[in-house]
Design a protein around this motif. Structure first.
Motif, mmCIF file in Angstrom:
data_model
loop_
_atom_site.group_PDB
_atom_site.id
_atom_site.type_symbol
_atom_site.label_atom_id
_atom_site.label_comp_id
_atom_site.label_asym_id
_atom_site.label_seq_id
_atom_site.Cartn_x
_atom_site.Cartn_y
_atom_site.Cartn_z
ATOM 1 N N LEU A 1 0.818 -1.206 0.000
ATOM 2 C CA LEU A 1 0.000 0.000 0.000
ATOM 3 C C LEU A 1 0.856 1.263 0.000
ATOM 4 O O LEU A 1 0.664 2.158 -0.829
ATOM 5 C CB LEU A 1 -0.936 0.008 1.207
ATOM 6 C CG LEU A 1 -2.222 -0.815 1.112
ATOM 7 C CD1 LEU A 1 -2.967 -0.771 2.435
ATOM 8 C CD2 LEU A 1 -3.122 -0.308 -0.001
ATOM 9 N N SER A 2 1.796 1.363 0.932
ATOM 10 C CA SER A 2 2.599 2.583 1.002
ATOM 11 C C SER A 2 3.516 2.707 -0.214
ATOM 12 O O SER A 2 3.744 3.815 -0.723
ATOM 13 C CB SER A 2 3.423 2.620 2.291
ATOM 14 O OG SER A 2 4.364 1.562 2.331
ATOM 15 N N ALA A 3 4.030 1.573 -0.706
ATOM 16 C CA ALA A 3 4.886 1.618 -1.891
ATOM 17 C C ALA A 3 4.105 2.114 -3.104
ATOM 18 O O ALA A 3 4.577 2.974 -3.867
ATOM 19 C CB ALA A 3 5.481 0.237 -2.161
ATOM 20 N N TYR A 4 2.907 1.596 -3.286
ATOM 21 C CA TYR A 4 2.093 2.019 -4.415
ATOM 22 C C TYR A 4 1.657 3.475 -4.286
ATOM 23 O O TYR A 4 1.556 4.200 -5.282
ATOM 24 C CB TYR A 4 0.867 1.114 -4.565
ATOM 25 C CG TYR A 4 1.006 0.113 -5.690
ATOM 26 C CD1 TYR A 4 0.940 0.520 -7.018
ATOM 27 C CD2 TYR A 4 1.208 -1.239 -5.436
ATOM 28 C CE1 TYR A 4 1.065 -0.381 -8.055
ATOM 29 C CE2 TYR A 4 1.339 -2.158 -6.471
ATOM 30 C CZ TYR A 4 1.256 -1.721 -7.782
ATOM 31 O OH TYR A 4 1.386 -2.612 -8.808
ATOM 32 N N ALA B 1 -8.135 5.464 -4.274
ATOM 33 C CA ALA B 1 -8.162 4.290 -3.394
ATOM 34 C C ALA B 1 -6.974 4.304 -2.440
ATOM 35 O O ALA B 1 -7.125 4.079 -1.227
ATOM 36 C CB ALA B 1 -8.169 3.013 -4.224
ATOM 37 N N LEU B 2 -5.792 4.588 -2.954
ATOM 38 C CA LEU B 2 -4.605 4.577 -2.100
ATOM 39 C C LEU B 2 -4.631 5.714 -1.087
ATOM 40 O O LEU B 2 -4.201 5.545 0.063
ATOM 41 C CB LEU B 2 -3.343 4.637 -2.965
ATOM 42 C CG LEU B 2 -3.021 3.291 -3.614
ATOM 43 C CD1 LEU B 2 -2.172 3.466 -4.864
ATOM 44 C CD2 LEU B 2 -2.300 2.386 -2.615
ATOM 45 N N HIS B 3 -5.146 6.859 -1.489
ATOM 46 C CA HIS B 3 -5.298 7.968 -0.539
ATOM 47 C C HIS B 3 -6.187 7.550 0.627
ATOM 48 O O HIS B 3 -5.862 7.792 1.798
ATOM 49 C CB HIS B 3 -5.894 9.173 -1.264
ATOM 50 C CG HIS B 3 -6.331 10.284 -0.362
ATOM 51 N ND1 HIS B 3 -5.457 10.971 0.452
ATOM 52 C CD2 HIS B 3 -7.572 10.826 -0.137
ATOM 53 C CE1 HIS B 3 -6.131 11.889 1.137
ATOM 54 N NE2 HIS B 3 -7.411 11.816 0.805
ATOM 55 N N TYR B 4 -7.288 6.881 0.332
ATOM 56 C CA TYR B 4 -8.215 6.453 1.382
ATOM 57 C C TYR B 4 -7.669 5.276 2.186
ATOM 58 O O TYR B 4 -7.710 5.279 3.427
ATOM 59 C CB TYR B 4 -9.576 6.106 0.770
ATOM 60 C CG TYR B 4 -10.474 7.308 0.628
ATOM 61 C CD1 TYR B 4 -11.490 7.549 1.541
ATOM 62 C CD2 TYR B 4 -10.288 8.226 -0.395
ATOM 63 C CE1 TYR B 4 -12.310 8.660 1.431
ATOM 64 C CE2 TYR B 4 -11.093 9.345 -0.516
ATOM 65 C CZ TYR B 4 -12.101 9.566 0.399
ATOM 66 O OH TYR B 4 -12.901 10.681 0.300
#
Length: 319
Positions: free
Chosen positions: A180-183, A235-238
């Motif tokens: 998640l953090s990498a993406y 999505a990644l922000h959330y």
């Protein structure tokens, strides 16, 4: 798709200023004097779909749809360079729904949402239960750590190993313990080529696991750069913020839904949002009915899903 109503045209549309520099795009269809229902799209970031209007009897329902902050035709769009995301959280979306309800002068409305749309429906209903007449959910997702780990940290990889390998490919090997953090770094990278490649890989992973059986149409949609960039970035922000929810909050506070009738439509073989979450919600929500669709995964078009959703909307169409 015999279980959908025929195509329903938009009757009214416009932009609503919700503050913080955001304007959300809204639509209405169906009977202007009918039972109000608001459709909450998934993603976050997928935006309004014309098919979403077709779950409802247009003679009975006043169908309301809107693009959530950052998505669809709402502004500013997530693809805008250096977009400010500080005012784009789950609770901003809940407040936007209240502004929309008040603007439409509605005392109550029905909530209809799948996947991320189910998350938003639950957050709104638990905050404003007196404003909700009924709730229909599909593919329940509550953004708990275990649910995120299932999709993005190796759980579903047990079912889709080749696709998981493709998902990990853009991530440096020393960062793969936290995809998640990498993406999130990759899809906000200053280099457009890097962020677009990452967004497509992120989105294609979900496109690969969303259907019970492989569907080229879903793959093509999720692999489209226009769709993927919005989908991945929002999505990644959330998800990297846990959707601004306490761990387990939506299930723990489901007692607030007492007195609100609802139907949960869940695919037995949903590889995105496995049925355990829907079952836990059903146990915690005293007035819910769980419809487990035996031959379905996560996709709304999987066998039996459309029929179950139409049965639910038809059952609640009377005032």
């Amino acid at each position: 798709m015999d279980d959908l109503y025929p195509p329903i045209q938009v009757r009214a549309e416009g932009m609503l200023d919700v503050g913080d520099g955001h304007r959300i795009y809204c639509q209405e269809a169906g009977n202007p004097d009918g039972k109000p229902v608001v459709v909450l799209h998934g993603g976050p970031g997928s935006g309004i779909s014309p098919m979403a209007r077709r779950h409802f009897d247009p003679e009975a329902y006043r169908i309301i749809l809107f693009d959530q902050r950052g998505a669809g035709r709402s502004t500013p769009h997530i693809g805008t360079p250096d977009v400010d995301l500080s005012a784009n959280t789950l609770w901003h979306l809940v407040a936007d729904m209240e502004k929309l309800r008040e603007r439409l002068n509605l005392d109550q409305w029905q909530l209809f949402g799948g996947s991320w749309g189910a998350t938003l429906a639950l957050a709104y209903a638990e905050t404003h239960p007196s404003r909700v007449s009924e709730i229909i959910l599909r593919g329940v997702f509550t953004v708990r750590r275990g649910e995120l780990d299932w999709i993005y940290n190796g759980g579903a990889a047990n079912l889709f190993p080749r696709e998981w390998e493709d998902f990990l490919a853009p991530i440096p090997e020393d960062r793969r313990d936290d995809p998640l953090s990498a993406y999130r770094e990759l899809v906000y990278h200053p280099d457009r080529a890097i962020r677009e490649r990452a967004a497509i890989a992120w989105s294609t992973w979900e496109g690969a696991i969303v259907c019970l059986r492989p569907d080229p149409a879903f793959h093509n949609q999720y692999a489209s750069p226009e769709f993927a960039v919005t989908f991945a970035r929002l999505a990644l922000h959330y998800f990297c913020h846990g959707a601004w929810l306490e761990e387990g909050q939506l299930i723990r506070e489901a007692g607030k839904l007492s007195g609100i009738p609802g139907v949960i439509v869940q695919g037995r073989y949903d590889a995105v949002c496995p049925p355990a979450t829907a079952y836990e919600l059903h146990r915690a929500w005293p007035d819910s009915k769980l419809e487990l669709v035996e031959a379905a995964g996560h996709a709304v078009t999987d066998p039996g899903m459309l029929a179950a959703l139409r049965e639910a909307t038809d059952s609640f169409r009377s005032p």
